[in-house]
Motif scaffolding. Structure first.
Motif, PDB file in Angstrom:
ATOM      1  N   THR A 261     -23.861 -14.404  79.955  1.00 16.67           N
ATOM      2  CA  THR A 261     -24.050 -15.080  81.290  1.00 16.67           C
ATOM      3  C   THR A 261     -22.501 -15.473  81.520  1.00 16.67           C
ATOM      4  N   ALA A 262     -21.670 -15.341  80.108  1.00 12.42           N
ATOM      5  CA  ALA A 262     -19.843 -15.070  80.668  1.00 12.42           C
ATOM      6  C   ALA A 262     -19.710 -13.968  81.255  1.00 12.42           C
ATOM      7  N   ALA A 263     -20.209 -12.550  81.036  1.00 10.91           N
ATOM      8  CA  ALA A 263     -19.941 -11.579  81.739  1.00 10.91           C
ATOM      9  C   ALA A 263     -19.957 -11.775  83.279  1.00 10.91           C
ATOM     10  N   ALA A 264     -21.227 -11.500  83.181  1.00  9.40           N
ATOM     11  CA  ALA A 264     -21.755 -11.994  84.710  1.00  9.40           C
ATOM     12  C   ALA A 264     -21.013 -13.057  85.827  1.00  9.40           C
ATOM     13  N   ASN A 265     -20.429 -13.911  84.673  1.00 14.08           N
ATOM     14  CA  ASN A 265     -19.518 -14.446  85.617  1.00 14.08           C
ATOM     15  C   ASN A 265     -17.724 -14.801  85.117  1.00 14.08           C
ATOM     16  N   GLY A 266     -17.151 -14.288  85.081  1.00 10.52           N
ATOM     17  CA  GLY A 266     -16.353 -14.214  84.946  1.00 10.52           C
ATOM     18  C   GLY A 266     -15.619 -14.236  84.156  1.00 10.52           C
ATOM     19  N   VAL A 267     -16.100 -14.882  83.238  1.00  5.37           N
ATOM     20  CA  VAL A 267     -15.398 -15.782  81.746  1.00  5.37           C
ATOM     21  C   VAL A 267     -16.026 -15.701  80.433  1.00  5.37           C
ATOM     22  N   THR A 268     -14.830 -15.980  79.701  1.00  4.11           N
ATOM     23  CA  THR A 268     -14.457 -14.982  78.477  1.00  4.11           C
ATOM     24  C   THR A 268     -14.823 -15.992  77.575  1.00  4.11           C
ATOM     25  N   ILE A 269     -15.730 -16.396  76.237  1.00  4.45           N
ATOM     26  CA  ILE A 269     -16.525 -17.053  75.819  1.00  4.45           C
ATOM     27  C   ILE A 269     -15.302 -17.102  74.407  1.00  4.45           C
ATOM     28  N   ILE A 270     -14.274 -18.329  74.302  1.00  2.00           N
ATOM     29  CA  ILE A 270     -13.894 -17.964  73.194  1.00  2.00           C
ATOM     30  C   ILE A 270     -14.364 -19.562  71.410  1.00  2.00           C
ATOM     31  N   PRO A 271     -14.630 -18.456  71.119  1.00  2.00           N
ATOM     32  CA  PRO A 271     -15.609 -19.111  69.508  1.00  2.00           C
ATOM     33  C   PRO A 271     -14.451 -19.854  68.630  1.00  2.00           C
ATOM     34  N   GLU A 272     -14.740 -21.213  68.106  1.00  2.00           N
ATOM     35  CA  GLU A 272     -13.688 -21.828  67.302  1.00  2.00           C
ATOM     36  C   GLU A 272     -14.753 -21.814  66.263  1.00  2.00           C
ATOM     37  N   ILE A 273     -14.206 -21.864  65.464  1.00  2.00           N
ATOM     38  CA  ILE A 273     -14.271 -22.670  63.283  1.00  2.00           C
ATOM     39  C   ILE A 273     -13.675 -23.063  63.047  1.00  2.00           C
ATOM     40  N   ASP A 274     -13.449 -24.694  63.051  1.00  2.00           N
ATOM     41  CA  ASP A 274     -12.730 -25.150  62.528  1.00  2.00           C
ATOM     42  C   ASP A 274     -12.424 -25.579  61.090  1.00  2.00           C
ATOM     43  N   ALA A 275     -11.295 -25.537  60.837  1.00  2.00           N
ATOM     44  CA  ALA A 275     -11.170 -25.632  58.848  1.00  2.00           C
ATOM     45  C   ALA A 275      -9.326 -25.299  58.729  1.00  2.00           C
ATOM     46  N   PRO A 276      -8.780 -26.027  57.520  1.00  2.00           N
ATOM     47  CA  PRO A 276      -9.272 -26.836  57.164  1.00  2.00           C
ATOM     48  C   PRO A 276      -9.812 -28.447  56.859  1.00  2.00           C
ATOM     49  N   ALA A 277      -9.399 -29.173  58.268  1.00  2.00           N
ATOM     50  CA  ALA A 277      -9.792 -30.292  58.408  1.00  2.00           C
ATOM     51  C   ALA A 277     -11.127 -30.558  59.176  1.00  2.00           C
ATOM     52  N   PHE A 321     -19.297 -12.471  68.639  1.00  2.00           N
ATOM     53  CA  PHE A 321     -18.694 -12.376  69.454  1.00  2.00           C
ATOM     54  C   PHE A 321     -18.413 -11.519  70.000  1.00  2.00           C
ATOM     55  N   ARG A 322     -17.963 -11.551  71.832  1.00  2.00           N
ATOM     56  CA  ARG A 322     -17.615 -10.337  72.302  1.00  2.00           C
ATOM     57  C   ARG A 322     -16.526 -11.034  72.927  1.00  2.00           C
ATOM     58  N   SER A 323     -15.332 -11.592  72.363  1.00  2.00           N
ATOM     59  CA  SER A 323     -14.365 -12.012  72.970  1.00  2.00           C
ATOM     60  C   SER A 323     -12.439 -11.103  72.235  1.00  2.00           C
ATOM     61  N   PRO A 324     -12.146 -10.989  72.762  1.00  2.00           N
ATOM     62  CA  PRO A 324     -10.636 -10.235  71.386  1.00  2.00           C
ATOM     63  C   PRO A 324     -10.361 -10.936  71.153  1.00  2.00           C
ATOM     64  N   ASP A 325     -10.558 -12.850  71.222  1.00  2.00           N
ATOM     65  CA  ASP A 325      -9.615 -14.061  70.778  1.00  2.00           C
ATOM     66  C   ASP A 325     -11.171 -14.595  70.214  1.00  2.00           C
ATOM     67  N   VAL A 326      -9.841 -15.492  68.196  1.00  2.00           N
ATOM     68  CA  VAL A 326     -11.369 -16.107  67.722  1.00  2.00           C
ATOM     69  C   VAL A 326     -10.509 -17.159  67.566  1.00  2.00           C
ATOM     70  N   HIS A 327     -11.182 -18.494  67.429  1.00  2.00           N
ATOM     71  CA  HIS A 327      -9.727 -19.330  67.230  1.00  2.00           C
ATOM     72  C   HIS A 327     -10.071 -20.534  65.768  1.00  2.00           C
ATOM     73  N   PHE A 328      -9.560 -20.133  64.612  1.00  2.00           N
ATOM     74  CA  PHE A 328     -10.290 -20.785  63.813  1.00  2.00           C
ATOM     75  C   PHE A 328      -9.154 -22.459  63.187  1.00  2.00           C
ATOM     76  N   GLY A 329      -8.942 -23.326  64.432  1.00  2.00           N
ATOM     77  CA  GLY A 329      -9.091 -24.409  64.046  1.00  2.00           C
ATOM     78  C   GLY A 329      -8.206 -24.338  64.317  1.00  2.00           C
ATOM     79  N   ALA A 330      -7.888 -24.631  62.431  1.00  2.00           N
ATOM     80  CA  ALA A 330      -6.210 -25.488  61.779  1.00  2.00           C
ATOM     81  C   ALA A 330      -5.292 -26.541  62.036  1.00  2.00           C
ATOM     82  N   ASP A 331      -6.392 -27.535  62.769  1.00  2.00           N
ATOM     83  CA  ASP A 331      -5.097 -28.589  63.833  1.00  2.00           C
ATOM     84  C   ASP A 331      -5.493 -29.800  62.322  1.00  2.00           C
ATOM     85  N   GLU A 332      -4.487 -31.034  62.210  1.00  2.00           N
ATOM     86  CA  GLU A 332      -4.761 -32.439  61.665  1.00  2.00           C
ATOM     87  C   GLU A 332      -5.275 -32.241  60.498  1.00  2.00           C
TER      88      GLU A 332
END
Length: 783
Positions: A261-277, A321-332
């Motif tokens: 659905t993202a590809a059909a609508n010009g959108v890239t999904i950025i998945p985020e798995i957040d740690a260590p907090a 994940f098809r996005s070229p970017d993956v988010h690993f959180g790392a906040d707070e």
């Protein structure tokens, strides 16, 4: 000009209005021979107007450029379905040579634009309109898709939904990242909702959805064992069995559907798995990995197995994940700063080893004395100036995204972080992606600034709101954010007019779960959302305020459509928006009891789709119906996009308003008379404050409507004046309850130029606050 016959019914002259609404186009250029820039959201970057228009007709087609069928087949089929939903016209898709009336789609990798530069090359397009054809050409398939969004919006806002002004548009985004982040870790959102939001983002040319896949609530005075925690990806790998949340998760099939659905609508999904907090879900799964023997939502980075486990989680899911970017959180993360640094660098390197570019939340101003030794090849979300603001990010050489909490965070229904939605007027008038609070703004187009991203954080894990309630908070500013991220200030119209466009555009075609919460209602409309019946078809579609739904009667010349206003109302106008199956001859009838009907207006000889406004002498009615006697085409019957019943005019609408005070400049008195139910006036926190409106000339005044925000008035007077100096009290109101409410006040007719609400006593510790201040010359006649 189509032939129209205006009848006199009961001595009433029936006026026909087929004019284009004022918000359909930007202001007319000085060369009035050239077509004005058509209105789309976000606004076109460049437009060179011609003369005349392109018209869809019965044999119009969508033509794919030669040898590009494989690349454009899906877009052609989709555009055909969307044009049918938006206009009521079905267009075939063809690979043949274009003919008059066709829409042409073309990918041309050689296209370039000096002003658009790299942004044009990646996402830009040209829209070329002659009186024979519309051609959308772009260097990429994504650019073609964005061009089709503009074409659909132009058609949707056109009266008749078939005309496109001749001219040439060149369009591209100012920023690479135009995003939205949704926290599904703390609150599950259904797969249908995610897919619809990807479509909605495409409608407004937003291009990145960051999905925050894990998180937990706050501890407060509870033990950690009672705090909500969620991880939303479900794998069949036995090593991770039980990690996914029982109250909702996405399996691989769900995720693949998101990516499609993202590809059909010009959108890239950025998945985020957040740690260590924010890691309580991982600690619940492996208690030994948490600080304090698992009594924490922070991972214990002193244990090598902690980082190894997090790497295994990314190993498992990054292939999804098809996005070229993956988010690993790392906040707070507020402990163990040296090991945090090691973790940050190891995870960034691991994500790159998996073939992805790492992203993280900016936290280094808190976590480090300097960025020395930190991996610089990480894209940062600048979410808080104290944790890691844009100036520090620039100094340290990071690429970053404006996700500033003070401006762009929504925490639904909380008392902080825009709990009731972002400040759309501020964002529209004063914000762009380079703007940060606290003197931290960077230059527009700064090469390290990739763009911006608003965010929804579901902190209130025990609250009972729904995913559709969240949509109601997000939708009002989605178009504003898209505008400021794509072409900045080029909309060329004030906020109220811009918001009117957004309402009319709604959420776009093809959605299944989400509907607009900003129905395109007219000022004084009393039929919106009211109970409706018809001789056939879905009657409610004519009264839902959504421009892409319609009532269709089915074949035949005789049909009727009726709405119950719920109570007697003084009305004077009905607006009909005909689809291609228009009515030729029809009447407007009114009733107090649903049995005895009186004809107040009629039309004969109509010959086209589009808007028909029928005005009549004010009359009190509870039921209003359209009675068709001859359809334009008998086999098609009648079809209406909308039927609006309007009460007698609001004399205060768009009239100058003044007040004794305003809490802040953005909550000025003009907001109470702008016709926008989402803007409000708020006074200083004192009794005795007032707001008044200048009607322009002396008018007969008989009724006032006050739509109070929570900060309402307990005691107040409605006063009138001829000179704004000497005032007469028309009605005194005392002892009203605290909280939001609507006060409708009728009194004996008085002629006056000025009307004032004079506060006596507030109903709260705040000031006085009004969403709407309406003045009318007539009240419903008694039964």
């Amino acid at each position: 000009m189509h032939r129209q016959a205006v009848q006199l019914v009961g001595g009433v002259a029936l006026a026909l209005s087929l004019s284009v609404p004022s918000a359909m186009a930007d202001p007319v250029p000085t060369n009035t021979d050239s077509n004005a820039k058509p209105a789309v959201v976000p606004a076109l970057q460049e437009w060179k107007g011609g003369t005349g228009s392109f018209e869809l007709h019965r044999n119009s087609r969508i033509v794919l450029a030669k040898k590009q069928g494989d690349e454009l087949d899906d877009q052609g089929a989709r555009l055909s379905a969307e044009i049918e939903q938006v206009t009521g016209r079905k267009l075939d898709v063809s690979p043949r040579t274009p003919q008059d009336g066709d829409i042409v789609l073309s990918i041309d990798p050689t296209l370039a634009d000096a002003a658009g530069g790299a942004r044009f090359t990646e996402e830009g397009y040209t829209l070329t309109v002659t009186d024979r054809n519309v051609t959308i050409a772009a260097p990429t398939a994504k650019g073609v898709y964005y061009g089709t969004r503009s074409l659909l919006q132009i058609l949707l806002l056109d009266d008749g939904r078939a005309s496109v002004p001749v001219g040439t548009a060149v369009d591209w985004p100012n920023y690479k990242v135009r995003g939205f982040m949704l926290d599904v870790g703390r609150r599950f959102f259904t797969a249908d909702y995610i897919r619809d939001y990807l479509r909605l983002m495409g409608w407004f040319k937003l291009n990145q959805l960051q999905v925050h896949l894990n998180d937990n609530g706050f501890k407060g005075d509870k033990p950690w064992s009672q705090v909500q925690a969620g991880f939303r990806l479900k794998t069949g790998n036995p090593a991770l069995a039980g990690l996914a949340s029982a109250d909702g998760s996405y399996d691989r099939a769900d995720w693949d559907s998101f990516e499609d659905t993202a590809a059909a609508n010009g959108v890239t999904i950025i998945p985020e798995i957040d740690a260590p907090a924010h890691s309580l879900a991982f600690i619940r799964f492996r208690p030994s990995l948490g600080l304090h023997n698992g009594e924490s939502d922070h991972l214990d980075l002193s244990k090598p197995e902690t980082t190894a486990f997090m790497k295994s989680v990314f190993d498992e899911f990054v292939p999804w994940f098809r996005s070229p970017d993956v988010h690993f959180g790392a906040d707070e993360y507020t402990v163990d700063k040296p090991r945090y640094k090691v973790y940050f660098n190891e995870m960034a390197a691991h994500i790159r080893a998996l073939g992805k570019q790492p992203r993280a939340w900016g936290s280094l101003s808190i976590m480090a004395a300097s960025a020395d030794g930190y991996d610089r090849d990480v894209t940062m979300n600048s979410w808080n100036n104290g944790w890691y603001g844009p100036q520090a990010l620039k100094r340290d050489g990071y690429s970053f995204i404006n996700t500033n909490d003070a401006l762009l965070y929504i925490v639904p229904f909380a008392g902080y972080y825009h709990g009731h939605g972002l400040d759309g007027k501020y964002l529209y008038d004063q914000w762009e992606p380079h703007v940060f609070p606290g003197g931290q703004s960077v230059a527009p187009g700064d090469p390290q600034l990739l763009g911006a991203m608003s965010a929804v954080w579901n902190d209130l894990t025990e609250a009972t709101y729904t995913e559709l309630d969240v949509h109601g908070l997000v939708e009002p500013t989605f178009g504003v954010l898209a505008q400021k991220m794509w072409s900045g200030t080029k909309s060329g119209v004030p906020y109220s007019a811009f918001l009117d466009k957004v309402r009319k555009l709604g959420v776009g075609p093809g959605l299944t779960k989400v509907a607009t919460t900003l129905p395109a209602s007219a000022s004084g409309e009393v039929s919106l959302g009211k109970e409706a019946t018809a001789s056939g078809g879905e009657a409610a579609a004519a009264f839902d305020g959504v421009r892409t739904t319609r009532w269709a009667s089915g074949p035949g010349d005789e049909a009727w459509l009726r709405v119950d206003l719920g109570k007697p109302v003084a009305i004077s106008k009905v607006e009909l928006d005909w689809a291609p199956s228009y009515g030729r001859d029809y009447q407007i009838q009114v009733s107090r009891d649903g049995e005895k009907w009186t004809t107040v207006a009629a039309r004969t000889g109509r010959e086209a789709a589009g808007t028909d406004t029928l005005t009549f002498e004010p009359v009190t009615a509870r039921q209003v119906r359209l009675v068709g006697t001859q359809a334009g085409t008998k086999r098609d019957g009648y079809a209406l996009w909308s039927m609006r019943v309007l009460e007698v005019p609001d004399l205060a609408l768009h009239r100058p308003a003044t007040a004794s005070s305003s809490e802040v400049a953005s909550l000025g008195p003009e907001n109470a008379t702008d016709g926008d139910a989402k803007t409000r006036w708020a006074s200083a926190y004192r009794d005795g404050e007032w707001i008044q409106v200048d009607l322009g000339t002396p008018q007969t005044v008989q009724r006032v409507l006050l739509d109070w925000e929570t900060a309402s008035g307990r005691d107040y007077d409605v006063q009138v004046s001829d000179d704004a100096t000497h005032w007469t009290t028309a009605v005194s109101v005392r002892g009203k309850p605290a909280g939001a409410r609507v006060d409708e006040l009728a009194f004996d007719p008085i002629k006056a130029r000025y009307v004032r609400i004079q506060g006596v006593k507030r109903a709260s510790t705040f000031g006085y606050s009004l969403w709407r201040f309406e003045v009318r010359s007539m009240s419903p006649d008694p039964a």
